[in-house]
Design a protein around this motif. Sequence first.
Motif, mmCIF file in Angstrom:
data_model
loop_
_atom_site.group_PDB
_atom_site.id
_atom_site.type_symbol
_atom_site.label_atom_id
_atom_site.label_comp_id
_atom_site.label_asym_id
_atom_site.label_seq_id
_atom_site.Cartn_x
_atom_site.Cartn_y
_atom_site.Cartn_z
ATOM 1 N N GLU A 15 0.693 -1.377 0.008
ATOM 2 C CA GLU A 15 -0.103 -0.050 -0.044
ATOM 3 C C GLU A 15 0.857 1.128 -0.012
ATOM 4 N N LEU A 16 0.667 2.071 -0.966
ATOM 5 C CA LEU A 16 1.350 3.363 -1.044
ATOM 6 C C LEU A 16 0.859 4.307 0.016
ATOM 7 N N PRO A 17 1.869 5.204 0.581
ATOM 8 C CA PRO A 17 1.471 6.292 1.215
ATOM 9 C C PRO A 17 0.726 7.659 0.498
ATOM 10 N N LEU A 18 0.019 8.157 1.093
ATOM 11 C CA LEU A 18 -0.929 9.215 0.323
ATOM 12 C C LEU A 18 0.267 10.313 -0.377
ATOM 13 N N GLN A 19 0.052 10.862 -1.421
ATOM 14 C CA GLN A 19 0.961 11.568 -2.045
ATOM 15 C C GLN A 19 0.953 13.108 -1.482
ATOM 16 N N GLU A 20 2.129 13.586 -1.667
ATOM 17 C CA GLU A 20 1.919 15.258 -1.440
ATOM 18 C C GLU A 20 0.870 15.889 -2.064
ATOM 19 N N SER A 21 0.255 16.945 -1.776
ATOM 20 C CA SER A 21 -0.369 17.774 -2.462
ATOM 21 C C SER A 21 0.393 18.525 -3.548
ATOM 22 N N HIS A 197 -9.119 17.651 2.032
ATOM 23 C CA HIS A 197 -10.016 16.729 2.716
ATOM 24 C C HIS A 197 -9.787 15.269 1.838
ATOM 25 N N GLN A 198 -10.035 15.457 0.709
ATOM 26 C CA GLN A 198 -9.891 14.360 -0.288
ATOM 27 C C GLN A 198 -8.761 13.289 -0.209
ATOM 28 N N GLU A 199 -7.532 14.369 -0.005
ATOM 29 C CA GLU A 199 -6.316 13.469 0.090
ATOM 30 C C GLU A 199 -6.185 12.660 1.408
ATOM 31 N N VAL A 200 -6.913 13.033 2.516
ATOM 32 C CA VAL A 200 -6.534 12.276 3.531
ATOM 33 C C VAL A 200 -7.648 11.546 4.080
ATOM 34 N N ASP A 201 -8.789 11.461 3.131
ATOM 35 C CA ASP A 201 -9.747 10.581 3.394
ATOM 36 C C ASP A 201 -9.873 9.247 2.938
ATOM 37 N N SER A 205 -15.419 9.014 0.042
ATOM 38 C CA SER A 205 -16.604 9.734 -0.092
ATOM 39 C C SER A 205 -16.553 11.073 0.076
ATOM 40 N N ARG A 206 -15.056 11.450 0.369
ATOM 41 C CA ARG A 206 -14.961 13.141 0.513
ATOM 42 C C ARG A 206 -14.256 13.566 -0.798
ATOM 43 N N ARG A 207 -14.776 14.781 -1.342
ATOM 44 C CA ARG A 207 -13.924 15.222 -2.411
ATOM 45 C C ARG A 207 -13.569 16.723 -2.347
ATOM 46 N N ASP A 208 -13.676 17.292 -1.179
ATOM 47 C CA ASP A 208 -13.551 18.655 -1.030
ATOM 48 C C ASP A 208 -12.062 19.032 -0.631
ATOM 49 N N PRO A 209 -11.918 20.336 -1.024
ATOM 50 C CA PRO A 209 -12.888 21.237 -1.754
ATOM 51 C C PRO A 209 -12.681 21.187 -3.245
ATOM 52 N N ARG A 210 -13.931 20.893 -3.771
ATOM 53 C CA ARG A 210 -13.980 20.854 -5.352
ATOM 54 C C ARG A 210 -13.729 22.110 -5.883
ATOM 55 N N SER A 211 -13.029 22.110 -7.200
ATOM 56 C CA SER A 211 -12.973 23.353 -7.836
ATOM 57 C C SER A 211 -11.977 24.204 -7.123
ATOM 58 N N PHE A 212 -11.019 23.545 -6.481
ATOM 59 C CA PHE A 212 -9.958 24.516 -5.984
ATOM 60 C C PHE A 212 -8.794 24.746 -6.852
#
Length: 224
Positions: A15-21, A197-201, A205-212
């Motif tokens: 399992e890969l860790p989450l990528q940096e923003s 939030h999407q990156e850590v979820d 089910s979380r996609r925020d903040p959309r259109s950022f």
Amino acid sequence: ANPVPGALSMPAAGELPLQESAGLKGQPVALQCLAGGQSESSAPADPSNYGPRLAQDWQGRPVPNTPALIVLHETVVDEATALNLFRRPHSEDGQQASYHVLIGRDGRRLRLVADEQRAFGAGDSAFEGLAVQLKPGLRPSVNNVALHVSLVSPADGADGEAARHSGYTLEQYRRLASQIGLWQARWGIPGSRVVTHQEVDRSGSRRDPRSFDWAILSRDLHQQ
């Protein structure tokens, strides 16, 4: 797979860790507080919707409890509805919710929870393998080390199922840049730990903040 409950839950094999923003990767920690960035209004959440940053997990093991991550959100609902939700007492873990700071459409910054307290901004979540479980039966999360800031969504963002909306105001981006700079200066948080939030979820089910727009935020950070 979910991380093993505890202080430093590492990714499972394969399992890969989450990528940096991608937005702020490589940006340094701010060296000074930003001019005019101190202005905020008090809008405290109900005490049931936040708690202390605990030094031990539910099994008594030491866990990190100093802010080390900035998580960006959007409300999906309008400002008044969001504030009413956070001010309402909630006894059920699944209903408790809050951010540290809410940024209105006009750029006003509302303080809901003090930095030193643990806001309930992300449920089932992790970052780079870090997730802390504070109660048996409660999913591990980043809340013990996270600072949560949310942008009030535009009117056409009320449909949480839509992939995009018209976005955020320039005043919101400027105030968000100011808030990030203040937190970076106070807590030493690098740009690689400013995430959505999407990156850590972990629930999917979380996609925020959309259109950022990361480009606007980066520009405002460099102009401070």
